[in-house]
Design a protein around this motif. Structure first.
Motif, PDB file in Angstrom:
ATOM      1  N   GLY A  94       0.354   2.854   2.858  1.00 31.62           N
ATOM      2  CA  GLY A  94       0.343   3.134   1.423  1.00 31.62           C
ATOM      3  C   GLY A  94      -0.522   2.170   0.649  1.00 31.62           C
ATOM      4  N   ASN A  97      -4.058   3.104   1.176  1.00 33.57           N
ATOM      5  CA  ASN A  97      -4.385   4.523   0.956  1.00 33.57           C
ATOM      6  C   ASN A  97      -5.057   5.121   2.191  1.00 33.57           C
ATOM      7  OD1 ASN A  97      -3.401   4.942  -1.699  1.00 33.57           O
ATOM      8  ND2 ASN A  97      -5.150   3.804  -2.515  1.00 33.57           N
ATOM      9  N   GLY A 100      -4.757  10.592   3.248  1.00 34.28           N
ATOM     10  CA  GLY A 100      -4.994  11.421   2.083  1.00 34.28           C
ATOM     11  C   GLY A 100      -3.841  12.383   1.859  1.00 34.28           C
ATOM     12  N   ARG A 104      -0.406  13.220   4.530  1.00 28.16           N
ATOM     13  CA  ARG A 104       0.861  12.528   4.286  1.00 28.16           C
ATOM     14  C   ARG A 104       1.969  13.087   5.171  1.00 28.16           C
ATOM     15  NH1 ARG A 104       2.776  12.920  -1.532  1.00 28.16           N
ATOM     16  NH2 ARG A 104       3.979  11.016  -1.131  1.00 28.16           N
ATOM     17  N   GLU A 126       4.888   1.765  -2.311  1.00 31.64           N
ATOM     18  CA  GLU A 126       3.776   1.912  -1.374  1.00 31.64           C
ATOM     19  C   GLU A 126       4.128   2.884  -0.251  1.00 31.64           C
ATOM     20  OE1 GLU A 126       1.161   0.721  -2.405  1.00 31.64           O
ATOM     21  OE2 GLU A 126       1.879  -0.744  -3.851  1.00 31.64           O
ATOM     22  N   ARG A 129       3.590   6.508  -1.026  1.00 29.31           N
ATOM     23  CA  ARG A 129       2.211   6.994  -1.019  1.00 29.31           C
ATOM     24  C   ARG A 129       1.857   7.657   0.297  1.00 29.31           C
ATOM     25  NH1 ARG A 129      -1.483   2.139  -3.682  1.00 29.31           N
ATOM     26  NH2 ARG A 129      -0.571   2.192  -5.788  1.00 29.31           N
TER      27      ARG A 129
END
Length: 228
Positions: A94, A97, A100, A104, A126, A129
């Protein structure tokens, strides 16, 4: 070896769709990520170190799984100390990043996680994400996590004694009533909990749609309980 046997047994019991030529056809593809554990109480601290060191390896494993296999629907199920490499890996993913929107994870299921509660809450933003939803199964009668709390000096995420951990984006489920072992630490493997996990993974049901196994607590519900 015990982890491999447990993974195979759960997969057969929960996800068997049919048999063809004496071979099981499952409704999902089970994958076991194994980290080095001695599997007993005395080397607990040694196991904890190995779990934390394994986080970087699990991170690489997840990224490869998401990006190189073509998998579009990934669910991670972690039990007890196994939650440590999982949560740490997802926090790193997270922060960077590294996955994408299309990569996920659909779900992270934490069963009796032996993880510091405050550390998890600090990492949660985090973690979210990298995963769309988190489900927590905790117990108020978990003697193993109670011992871990004394040893580590902090409340454990899977310990519901004194109140279950809740947060936005996480479905918190009190599984105290489902326990049937002396330590109350393997109740995620009892039939009602596993049926509830089946509804998450295979039927993709939300908590409000799982009235067969769950009782809401509060209005609107702040968490749920496994039915006695």
């Amino acid at each position: 070896a015990e982890g491999a046997r447990r993974c195979a047994q759960i997969s057969y019991d929960m996800f068997l769709r049919t048999k063809q030529r004496n071979e099981a056809v499952l409704s999902c593809v089970p994958i076991l990520f194994s980290w080095p554990s001695r599997g007993s109480a005395l080397p607990y601290l040694h196991d904890g170190t190995n779990a934390e060191v394994s986080a970087a390896l699990f991170q690489d494993f997840l990224i490869n799984l998401a990006k190189r296999t073509g998998a579009t629907d990934i669910v991670v199920l972690a039990h007890s100390m196994g939650s440590r490499p999982v949560i740490a890996a997802l926090e790193r993913i997270g922060i960077g990043n590294m996955l994408g929107p299309k990569d996920r994870l659909r779900e992270m299921i934490l069963a009796a996680p032996d993880f510091d509660r405050n550390l998890f809450l600090n990492a949660a933003r985090e973690v979210m994400r990298a995963v769309s939803r988190v489900t927590l199964y905790a117990s108020g009668a978990d003697k193993a996590l109670a011992a871990s709390k004394k040893l580590n000096g902090g409340a454990r995420l899977g310990d519901a004694d004194g109140g279950i951990c809740t947060m936005k984006g996480m479905d918190s489920i009190d599984a105290t009533s489902a326990g049937n072992d002396i330590f109350g630490h393997s109740n995620f493997a009892t039939s009602k909990v596993m049926l509830d996990i089946y509804d998450i993974i295979v039927n993709r049901k939300t908590t409000s749609e799982r009235s067969f196994s769950l009782l809401p607590v509060g209005d609107p519900p702040s968490y749920w309980q496994i039915k006695p």
